[in-house]
Write a protein that holds these residues in place. Structure first.
Motif, PDB file in Angstrom:
ATOM      1  N   THR A   1       0.834  -1.212   0.000  1.00  0.00           N
ATOM      2  CA  THR A   1       0.000   0.000   0.000  1.00  0.00           C
ATOM      3  C   THR A   1       0.862   1.253   0.000  1.00  0.00           C
ATOM      4  O   THR A   1       0.574   2.228  -0.702  1.00  0.00           O
ATOM      5  CB  THR A   1      -0.928  -0.003   1.219  1.00  0.00           C
ATOM      6  OG1 THR A   1      -1.742  -1.185   1.202  1.00  0.00           O
ATOM      7  CG2 THR A   1      -1.834   1.216   1.211  1.00  0.00           C
ATOM      8  N   TYR A   2       1.924   1.220   0.784  1.00  0.00           N
ATOM      9  CA  TYR A   2       2.828   2.366   0.837  1.00  0.00           C
ATOM     10  C   TYR A   2       3.470   2.623  -0.523  1.00  0.00           C
ATOM     11  O   TYR A   2       3.517   3.765  -0.998  1.00  0.00           O
ATOM     12  CB  TYR A   2       3.907   2.122   1.897  1.00  0.00           C
ATOM     13  CG  TYR A   2       5.094   3.038   1.763  1.00  0.00           C
ATOM     14  CD1 TYR A   2       5.010   4.377   2.130  1.00  0.00           C
ATOM     15  CD2 TYR A   2       6.300   2.564   1.239  1.00  0.00           C
ATOM     16  CE1 TYR A   2       6.100   5.227   1.984  1.00  0.00           C
ATOM     17  CE2 TYR A   2       7.388   3.400   1.093  1.00  0.00           C
ATOM     18  CZ  TYR A   2       7.295   4.728   1.470  1.00  0.00           C
ATOM     19  OH  TYR A   2       8.364   5.561   1.327  1.00  0.00           O
ATOM     20  N   LYS A   3       3.948   1.569  -1.179  1.00  0.00           N
ATOM     21  CA  LYS A   3       4.596   1.723  -2.468  1.00  0.00           C
ATOM     22  C   LYS A   3       3.624   2.277  -3.517  1.00  0.00           C
ATOM     23  O   LYS A   3       3.973   3.164  -4.298  1.00  0.00           O
ATOM     24  CB  LYS A   3       5.157   0.378  -2.935  1.00  0.00           C
ATOM     25  CG  LYS A   3       6.360  -0.123  -2.131  1.00  0.00           C
ATOM     26  CD  LYS A   3       6.828  -1.464  -2.665  1.00  0.00           C
ATOM     27  CE  LYS A   3       7.997  -1.997  -1.854  1.00  0.00           C
ATOM     28  NZ  LYS A   3       9.209  -1.165  -2.014  1.00  0.00           N
ATOM     29  N   CYS A   4       2.388   1.739  -3.518  1.00  0.00           N
ATOM     30  CA  CYS A   4       1.400   2.192  -4.505  1.00  0.00           C
ATOM     31  C   CYS A   4       0.981   3.637  -4.246  1.00  0.00           C
ATOM     32  O   CYS A   4       0.815   4.426  -5.187  1.00  0.00           O
ATOM     33  CB  CYS A   4       0.177   1.275  -4.472  1.00  0.00           C
ATOM     34  SG  CYS A   4       0.510  -0.407  -5.038  1.00  0.00           S
TER      35      CYS A   4
ATOM     36  N   GLN B   1       3.630   5.875  -5.443  1.00  0.00           N
ATOM     37  CA  GLN B   1       3.635   5.944  -6.904  1.00  0.00           C
ATOM     38  C   GLN B   1       2.541   6.877  -7.411  1.00  0.00           C
ATOM     39  O   GLN B   1       2.766   7.686  -8.328  1.00  0.00           O
ATOM     40  CB  GLN B   1       3.449   4.542  -7.484  1.00  0.00           C
ATOM     41  CG  GLN B   1       3.371   4.477  -8.992  1.00  0.00           C
ATOM     42  CD  GLN B   1       4.675   4.851  -9.672  1.00  0.00           C
ATOM     43  OE1 GLN B   1       5.737   4.746  -9.074  1.00  0.00           O
ATOM     44  NE2 GLN B   1       4.590   5.319 -10.911  1.00  0.00           N
ATOM     45  N   ILE B   2       1.345   6.786  -6.819  1.00  0.00           N
ATOM     46  CA  ILE B   2       0.223   7.641  -7.244  1.00  0.00           C
ATOM     47  C   ILE B   2       0.551   9.115  -7.001  1.00  0.00           C
ATOM     48  O   ILE B   2       0.339   9.978  -7.864  1.00  0.00           O
ATOM     49  CB  ILE B   2      -1.063   7.236  -6.499  1.00  0.00           C
ATOM     50  CG1 ILE B   2      -1.512   5.836  -6.940  1.00  0.00           C
ATOM     51  CG2 ILE B   2      -2.172   8.247  -6.759  1.00  0.00           C
ATOM     52  CD1 ILE B   2      -2.663   5.292  -6.124  1.00  0.00           C
TER      53      ILE B   2
ATOM     54  N   GLU C   1       3.121  10.361  -9.446  1.00  0.00           N
ATOM     55  CA  GLU C   1       2.565  10.603 -10.780  1.00  0.00           C
ATOM     56  C   GLU C   1       1.778  11.909 -10.827  1.00  0.00           C
ATOM     57  O   GLU C   1       1.872  12.673 -11.795  1.00  0.00           O
ATOM     58  CB  GLU C   1       1.678   9.435 -11.195  1.00  0.00           C
ATOM     59  CG  GLU C   1       2.433   8.143 -11.484  1.00  0.00           C
ATOM     60  CD  GLU C   1       1.512   6.985 -11.823  1.00  0.00           C
ATOM     61  OE1 GLU C   1       0.284   7.241 -11.929  1.00  0.00           O
ATOM     62  OE2 GLU C   1       1.992   5.849 -11.982  1.00  0.00           O
ATOM     63  N   LYS C   2       0.986  12.165  -9.773  1.00  0.00           N
ATOM     64  CA  LYS C   2       0.174  13.389  -9.750  1.00  0.00           C
ATOM     65  C   LYS C   2       1.043  14.638  -9.656  1.00  0.00           C
ATOM     66  O   LYS C   2       0.672  15.695 -10.168  1.00  0.00           O
ATOM     67  CB  LYS C   2      -0.807  13.329  -8.583  1.00  0.00           C
ATOM     68  CG  LYS C   2      -1.931  12.319  -8.790  1.00  0.00           C
ATOM     69  CD  LYS C   2      -2.963  12.380  -7.674  1.00  0.00           C
ATOM     70  CE  LYS C   2      -4.114  11.424  -7.964  1.00  0.00           C
ATOM     71  NZ  LYS C   2      -5.147  11.469  -6.903  1.00  0.00           N
ATOM     72  N   LEU C   3       2.183  14.520  -8.984  1.00  0.00           N
ATOM     73  CA  LEU C   3       3.095  15.658  -8.880  1.00  0.00           C
ATOM     74  C   LEU C   3       3.984  15.798 -10.105  1.00  0.00           C
ATOM     75  O   LEU C   3       4.762  16.753 -10.205  1.00  0.00           O
ATOM     76  CB  LEU C   3       3.971  15.506  -7.626  1.00  0.00           C
ATOM     77  CG  LEU C   3       3.234  15.579  -6.282  1.00  0.00           C
ATOM     78  CD1 LEU C   3       4.197  15.328  -5.133  1.00  0.00           C
ATOM     79  CD2 LEU C   3       2.528  16.920  -6.114  1.00  0.00           C
TER      80      LEU C   3
ATOM     81  N   ASP D   1       4.304  -0.293 -11.828  1.00  0.00           N
ATOM     82  CA  ASP D   1       5.173   0.878 -11.892  1.00  0.00           C
ATOM     83  C   ASP D   1       5.861   1.138 -10.559  1.00  0.00           C
ATOM     84  O   ASP D   1       7.012   1.606 -10.529  1.00  0.00           O
ATOM     85  CB  ASP D   1       4.356   2.104 -12.318  1.00  0.00           C
ATOM     86  CG  ASP D   1       4.124   2.148 -13.826  1.00  0.00           C
ATOM     87  OD1 ASP D   1       4.918   1.522 -14.556  1.00  0.00           O
ATOM     88  OD2 ASP D   1       3.153   2.784 -14.261  1.00  0.00           O
ATOM     89  N   ALA D   2       5.171   0.870  -9.451  1.00  0.00           N
ATOM     90  CA  ALA D   2       5.769   1.090  -8.130  1.00  0.00           C
ATOM     91  C   ALA D   2       6.978   0.182  -7.919  1.00  0.00           C
ATOM     92  O   ALA D   2       8.046   0.635  -7.481  1.00  0.00           O
ATOM     93  CB  ALA D   2       4.720   0.851  -7.037  1.00  0.00           C
ATOM     94  N   TYR D   3       6.832  -1.092  -8.251  1.00  0.00           N
ATOM     95  CA  TYR D   3       7.944  -2.032  -8.072  1.00  0.00           C
ATOM     96  C   TYR D   3       9.020  -1.828  -9.153  1.00  0.00           C
ATOM     97  O   TYR D   3      10.197  -2.107  -8.907  1.00  0.00           O
ATOM     98  CB  TYR D   3       7.426  -3.465  -8.068  1.00  0.00           C
ATOM     99  CG  TYR D   3       6.751  -3.823  -6.777  1.00  0.00           C
ATOM    100  CD1 TYR D   3       7.474  -4.313  -5.695  1.00  0.00           C
ATOM    101  CD2 TYR D   3       5.373  -3.645  -6.610  1.00  0.00           C
ATOM    102  CE1 TYR D   3       6.852  -4.636  -4.492  1.00  0.00           C
ATOM    103  CE2 TYR D   3       4.742  -3.957  -5.405  1.00  0.00           C
ATOM    104  CZ  TYR D   3       5.490  -4.454  -4.365  1.00  0.00           C
ATOM    105  OH  TYR D   3       4.880  -4.762  -3.158  1.00  0.00           O
ATOM    106  N   ARG D   4       8.630  -1.353 -10.323  1.00  0.00           N
ATOM    107  CA  ARG D   4       9.604  -1.024 -11.349  1.00  0.00           C
ATOM    108  C   ARG D   4      10.480   0.141 -10.897  1.00  0.00           C
ATOM    109  O   ARG D   4      11.720   0.118 -11.063  1.00  0.00           O
ATOM    110  CB  ARG D   4       8.891  -0.663 -12.658  1.00  0.00           C
ATOM    111  CG  ARG D   4       9.833  -0.189 -13.767  1.00  0.00           C
ATOM    112  CD  ARG D   4       9.049   0.219 -15.012  1.00  0.00           C
ATOM    113  NE  ARG D   4       8.052   1.239 -14.724  1.00  0.00           N
ATOM    114  CZ  ARG D   4       8.340   2.534 -14.595  1.00  0.00           C
ATOM    115  NH1 ARG D   4       9.584   2.968 -14.710  1.00  0.00           N
ATOM    116  NH2 ARG D   4       7.377   3.407 -14.353  1.00  0.00           N
ATOM    117  N   THR D   5       9.855   1.149 -10.302  1.00  0.00           N
ATOM    118  CA  THR D   5      10.605   2.302  -9.796  1.00  0.00           C
ATOM    119  C   THR D   5      11.572   1.885  -8.695  1.00  0.00           C
ATOM    120  O   THR D   5      12.725   2.336  -8.655  1.00  0.00           O
ATOM    121  CB  THR D   5       9.632   3.366  -9.262  1.00  0.00           C
ATOM    122  OG1 THR D   5       8.745   3.767 -10.308  1.00  0.00           O
ATOM    123  CG2 THR D   5      10.383   4.580  -8.756  1.00  0.00           C
ATOM    124  N   ASP D   6      11.120   1.008  -7.803  1.00  0.00           N
ATOM    125  CA  ASP D   6      11.996   0.505  -6.734  1.00  0.00           C
ATOM    126  C   ASP D   6      13.226  -0.184  -7.306  1.00  0.00           C
ATOM    127  O   ASP D   6      14.355   0.039  -6.857  1.00  0.00           O
ATOM    128  CB  ASP D   6      11.227  -0.479  -5.848  1.00  0.00           C
ATOM    129  CG  ASP D   6      10.593   0.219  -4.659  1.00  0.00           C
ATOM    130  OD1 ASP D   6      10.741   1.447  -4.555  1.00  0.00           O
ATOM    131  OD2 ASP D   6       9.936  -0.458  -3.850  1.00  0.00           O
TER     132      ASP D   6
END
Length: 345
Positions: free
Chosen positions: A107-110, A113-114, A117-119, A240-245
């Motif tokens: 949940t923290y990773k997602c 990521q959200i 993306e918004k920023l 995308d969250a795990y890809r960024t990690d």
């Protein structure tokens, strides 16, 4: 206390009368040794001080607070520590705690990521063709919902008009019987209003069938596809969250501490990539079948709506009834046991 320790030290199954206690001085290396053996004067043969306990003896020792370990040879040895009678059982509480930990981390990773993306700081994976199809579907759903709302309004208004026409026809028929000088005039109007009411009921049947079909398409078929789209979008965010990690770890140093983390991150990334690819494929398939089903359903319903409206306002009762037969629409006959669809409005 001392008495309890002494009691736990006695061999299982022997009473105090069958033991002898040898007490030595404080400088003796065998101080307080308890020797298990026959009481002096007994004819029993000497026994070893190590005794294989039975299940009853093990229960007695456990009940007295004594710690017992059963070795592979089946002999009882006195030792401090927990009672081990079988392999260690997994703790359900620890398993739940681990699940909560994984859920919280995901949940923290997602969420990160959200927000990223918004920023405008984080990158997101985009399938341009699929995203365009999803946008068109959502826009069409809003437009179909508006058509559905207007058709329902038309049905309500037509029902009120038909109800009024039937009441007016009954009033004309009553006056036709009571006014001899205007018998024919009232009679003509009564017949006209009753015919209009009958045709109105037929048209209502066609409109309500149109409403039911479009409602199924919008609120069941399209909604089911949009539910799959939501699952796809959630899978995309996780991917995308795990890809960024993984990308951040690969940019950092590689040493004995970071290599296990990179390997674990690579495994998690692969899992979420497979999930994302599966959901993207599911959405593509559902969009394809939805488009085929939508065209078929709306083609039939639009033809029905047009033909019924045209026949009604042209006063062509025969064509209006033929339209309902063409689409297998049955109206309940007056006086039936079950209430008609008009009565259920």
């Amino acid at each position: 206390n001392i008495s309890k320790d002494l009691k736990c030290s006695l061999p299982v199954g022997l009473g105090l009368s069958e033991t002898k206690i040898t007490s030595h001085g404080f400088d003796s290396t065998k101080e307080g040794v308890v020797e298990a053996g026959p009481f002096p004067g007994s004819s029993a043969s000497p026994k070893s001080s190590v005794i294989s306990p039975s299940s009853a003896a093990a229960s007695r020792l456990a009940g007295q607070g004594c710690d017992l370990i059963i070795p592979t040879g089946g002999r009882a040895q006195q030792k401090s520590g927990p009672v081990l009678l079988a392999d260690e059982v997994k703790n359900p509480a620890m398993e739940k705690l681990e699940l909560v930990r994984k859920w919280s981390l995901n949940t923290y990773k997602c969420t990160r990521q959200i927000i990223s993306e918004k920023l405008g700081r984080g990158s997101r994976t985009v399938d341009l063709e699929l995203e365009a199809q999803i946008d068109i579907l959502r826009d069409n759903k809003k437009k179909y919902e508006n058509i559905l709302k207007l058709a329902q309004t038309l049905s309500t208004q037509l029902f009120q008009m038909v109800h009024t026409q039937r009441q007016l026809g009954d009033a004309f028929a009553d006056l036709s019987l009571k006014s001899l000088e205007l018998h024919e005039e009232f009679g003509y109007n009564a017949d006209t209003q009753k015919l209009l009411a009958k045709n109105g009921e037929t048209l209502l049947g066609a409109i309500n069938f149109f409403i039911a079909s479009v409602n199924t398409l919008v609120n069941k078929t399209i909604e089911d596809t949009l539910l799959t789209v939501k699952q796809y979008e959630s899978a995309r965010i996780e991917y995308d969250a795990y890809r960024t990690d993984l990308e951040e770890l690969n940019l950092g140093p590689r040493d004995a501490n970071t290599l296990p983390k990179i390997e674990q991150s690579q495994q998690l990334f692969q899992v979420h990539k497979e999930k994302y690819d599966k959901m993207r494929n599911d959405v593509s398939i559902k969009l394809k079948f939805l488009e085929e089903n939508k065209v078929k359903v709306l083609h039939n319903q639009l033809v029905l709506f047009h033909n019924a409206i045209a026949a009604y306002f042209a006063g062509n009762q025969k064509q209006l009834e033929q339209t309902l037969k063409q689409f297998h629409i049955k109206l309940k006959t007056p006086g039936a046991d079950a209430p008609s669809w008009l009565e259920e409005q």
